[in-house]
Design a protein around this motif. Sequence first.
Motif, mmCIF file in Angstrom:
data_model
loop_
_atom_site.group_PDB
_atom_site.id
_atom_site.type_symbol
_atom_site.label_atom_id
_atom_site.label_comp_id
_atom_site.label_asym_id
_atom_site.label_seq_id
_atom_site.Cartn_x
_atom_site.Cartn_y
_atom_site.Cartn_z
ATOM 1 N N GLY A 56 76.731 6.785 40.177
ATOM 2 C CA GLY A 56 76.353 6.377 41.525
ATOM 3 C C GLY A 56 76.567 7.499 42.532
ATOM 4 O O GLY A 56 75.726 7.735 43.402
ATOM 5 N N THR A 57 77.694 8.180 42.419
ATOM 6 C CA THR A 57 77.991 9.304 43.308
ATOM 7 C C THR A 57 76.955 10.408 43.113
ATOM 8 O O THR A 57 76.488 11.010 44.081
ATOM 9 C CB THR A 57 79.406 9.850 43.036
ATOM 10 N N LEU A 58 76.565 10.653 41.886
ATOM 11 C CA LEU A 58 75.556 11.661 41.579
ATOM 12 C C LEU A 58 74.220 11.298 42.228
ATOM 13 O O LEU A 58 73.555 12.141 42.843
ATOM 14 C CB LEU A 58 75.416 11.783 40.065
ATOM 15 N N GLU A 59 73.837 10.037 42.124
ATOM 16 C CA GLU A 59 72.577 9.578 42.734
ATOM 17 C C GLU A 59 72.618 9.702 44.261
ATOM 18 O O GLU A 59 71.646 10.126 44.885
ATOM 19 C CB GLU A 59 72.290 8.144 42.323
ATOM 20 N N HIS A 60 73.765 9.351 44.884
ATOM 21 C CA HIS A 60 73.917 9.495 46.337
ATOM 22 C C HIS A 60 73.830 10.971 46.746
ATOM 23 O O HIS A 60 73.249 11.298 47.788
ATOM 24 C CB HIS A 60 75.236 8.910 46.827
#
Length: 112
Positions: free
Chosen positions: A45-49
Amino acid sequence: MDRNRDRGQIKWTSLMLPEHLDVLRQWQREDRYVERPELTEEMQGTLEHAVKRRCETFLKTWHDGEIRFHQGVIEMISLQTGTIILQDPFGAETIRVEDIIDVQFAKNVEGI
């Protein structure tokens, strides 16, 4: 007679030294070896953000038992190749997604 024995020991000791160094280097590699951690859903999720917001990001990757550190802006994620393109001041770097073990924002980004 004792002098001859001493010279023989010195001769054999010097011949064995490179082998000892090889064993010591192998030992160091084994001591520093780190098992590959898994990428968690939170990190995904952090990577996508990071991709959506194009903010400065810190990445930790695993490669052959070593942890490597990267910093830059994630330009894109390629699902076909399973890689990301990380842009830093020195240029673009391609990193395999499966090698990523940690993702963090460099600055506090609101709304995340």
